[in-house]
Structures are given as structure tokens and as C-alpha cells.
Design an enzyme around this catalytic site. Structure first.
Site, PDB file in Angstrom:
ATOM      1  N   CYS A 163       0.837  -1.129   0.109  1.00 18.58           N
ATOM      2  CA  CYS A 163      -0.115  -0.056  -0.203  1.00 18.58           C
ATOM      3  C   CYS A 163       0.824   1.308   0.033  1.00 18.58           C
ATOM      4  O   CYS A 163       1.676   1.356  -0.869  1.00 18.58           O
ATOM      5  CB  CYS A 163      -0.909  -0.095   1.122  1.00 18.58           C
ATOM      6  SG  CYS A 163      -0.213  -0.528   2.669  1.00 18.58           S
ATOM      7  N   SER A 164       0.724   1.878   1.143  1.00 13.92           N
ATOM      8  CA  SER A 164       1.604   3.187   1.060  1.00 13.92           C
ATOM      9  C   SER A 164       2.116   3.759   2.583  1.00 13.92           C
ATOM     10  O   SER A 164       2.038   4.876   2.742  1.00 13.92           O
ATOM     11  CB  SER A 164       0.752   4.471   0.349  1.00 13.92           C
ATOM     12  OG  SER A 164      -0.272   4.519   1.155  1.00 13.92           O
TER      13      SER A 164
END
Length: 226
Positions: free
Chosen positions: A129-130
Site C-alpha cells: 500500500c503506502s
């Protein structure tokens, strides 16, 4: 973990700032459709509003706070570490404790600071994801969140770094570190030579967000041109 190491990821977390380094053209994804986690965030926001836990205005103001965070906080931390050996030791030993000097609260995440050296270049990614140290660096750039970067930096880190204009000697080891929901990484760049008499403000001016992710290194010529 090194270039050859595998990556483990247990939990997820989510979250554009201009930078002096060009963004590599190969990083953006081919699609702009929202991904699984983006849809989850939207659904969670709507649920919080529906249940009366938060209002739309509270969420908006929270996002504005996130938007106000600037990479300069990380640059100031790096500059202090370069000039204060005691602080540097604290930073490398316990990132959360050290950045508290700057009024930064990492919440429930552990901040691990990775020091670049003459023979080691650390690079940060979140492969699923981030996950990103937003309290220190602000919001993650688009390329960091892209699937392209997340996949390629693990498989071909030197090639990706070269696209950022970062070419390394053959004897420099590239270590790629995968962030987790409860673990954030911050790269402490290597201090350029011939900067011994620079002030902290001058040093901070050459530490960009990309340097603290590890895809770039501080450039003295950028300061001279300013």
C-alpha cells in the site's frame, strides 16, 4: 533487508509535494481507477460519518492538517543529526524518542532510521500500500504509492534509482526496506563532503524528501544554484 531479501507485510495503512528531483516516467500506473485500499478508506469515511463518530468537517480539517506537513521537518532532523553526534546516536537508536524533540508524535508506529554510508544505500518502499512516515515527511508522492514503484524497486532497485538520477558504484549495496502499518522507515542521507562549515539551515536545504526515502542523495550543486 537487502536487494535479494524477500519482503513480509502484515498490516496496511494509507495516505504531493513538489521536489527538486524529477520523477521517473516509468513509475505511474497505467490505470487511475481507485484500488482496493482506496475504496476501503472511502467506505470507512462514510461509515464514520453515518455513525456520528466524526463529521465531514472534522475529516476535512484532519486532511488539511496532513496536507500542512512538510518534508522540511525531516530535513531539519537530518541536518541536526549531521551536526550533533549525540542526537544522531539517539535518532538511530530510537527514532520515536529523538523526533519528539521536534514535536513529532509517530502515534502507534515505530520509526526506524536507516543511515546511508559510503557502501550502503537504503531505500524505502511499502509493497502492499503506502505506509510512510507522514508525520516527518508529509504526504507520500504519487510515485511512492504507484504499483509500478512498489514492484520494481524490489526486483530492480538499481535501475529504478538510476531513473531518479541516482547512479551508484558497483561496490555500494542497495538495501530495500518494506514498511509496515506499525513500522515506518526514514533514511538519514550521507552528508556530502566539503560541507563541514555549513549551517544547519544550509544543510537542511539540500535534504529533499526523495533523499529521505532513499531514491536520491543530497546534491551540493543544488544549494549553490539556489
Amino acid at each position: 533487508m537487502s536487494e535479494q531479501d524477500g519482503h513480509a507485510h502484515h498490516r496496511q495503512d494509507h495516505g504531493h509535494l513538489n521536489d527538486t528531483h524529477r520523477h521517473p516516467p516509468a513509475q505511474p500506473d497505467d490505470t487511475t481507477s481507485p484500488g482496493h485500499y482506496e475504496l476501503m478508506i472511502l467506505a470507512m469515511r462514510d461509515l464514520l460519518i453515518e455513525k456520528g463518530i466524526l463529521t465531514a468537517d472534522q475529516i476535512r480539517r484532519g486532511l488539511e492538517t496532513l496536507d500542512s506537513w512538510q518534508p522540511s521537518r525531516g530535513a531539519e532532523i537530518a541536518a541536526r543529526a549531521w551536526t550533533d553526534p549525540v542526537f544522531k546516536r539517539r535518532l538511530l537508536a530510537d527514532g520515536n524518542e529523538a523526533v519528539a524533540d521536534f514535536g513529532i508524535d509517530m502515534g502507534g508506529a515505530k520509526l526506524t532510521v536507516l543511515e546511508n554510508t559510503d557502501t550502503v544505500q537504503n531505500v524505502v518502499v511499502c509493497t502492499l500500500c503506502s505506509c510512510y512516515p507522514r508525520a516527518v515527511l508529509g504526504l507520500p508522492p504519487d510515485w511512492y504509492r504507484s504499483k509500478n514503484y512498489r514492484a520494481r524497486i524490489v526486483k530492480e532497485p538499481r535501475k529504478v534509482l538510476s531513473e531518479f538520477g541516482t547512479d551508484l558504484r558497483d561496490d555500494v549495496v542497495v538495501r530495500v526496506h518494506d514498511s509496515l502499518a506499525d513500522l515506518r522507515y526514514l533514511v538519514l542521507p550521507r552528508r556530502p563532503p566539503d560541507t563541514e562549515h555549513w549551517s544547519r539551515d544550509e544543510l537542511a536545504a539540500i535534504v529533499t524528501r526523495d533523499c529521505m526515502v532513499g531514491v536520491a542523495n543530497p546534491r551540493v550543486e543544488a544549494h549553490a544554484a539556489a
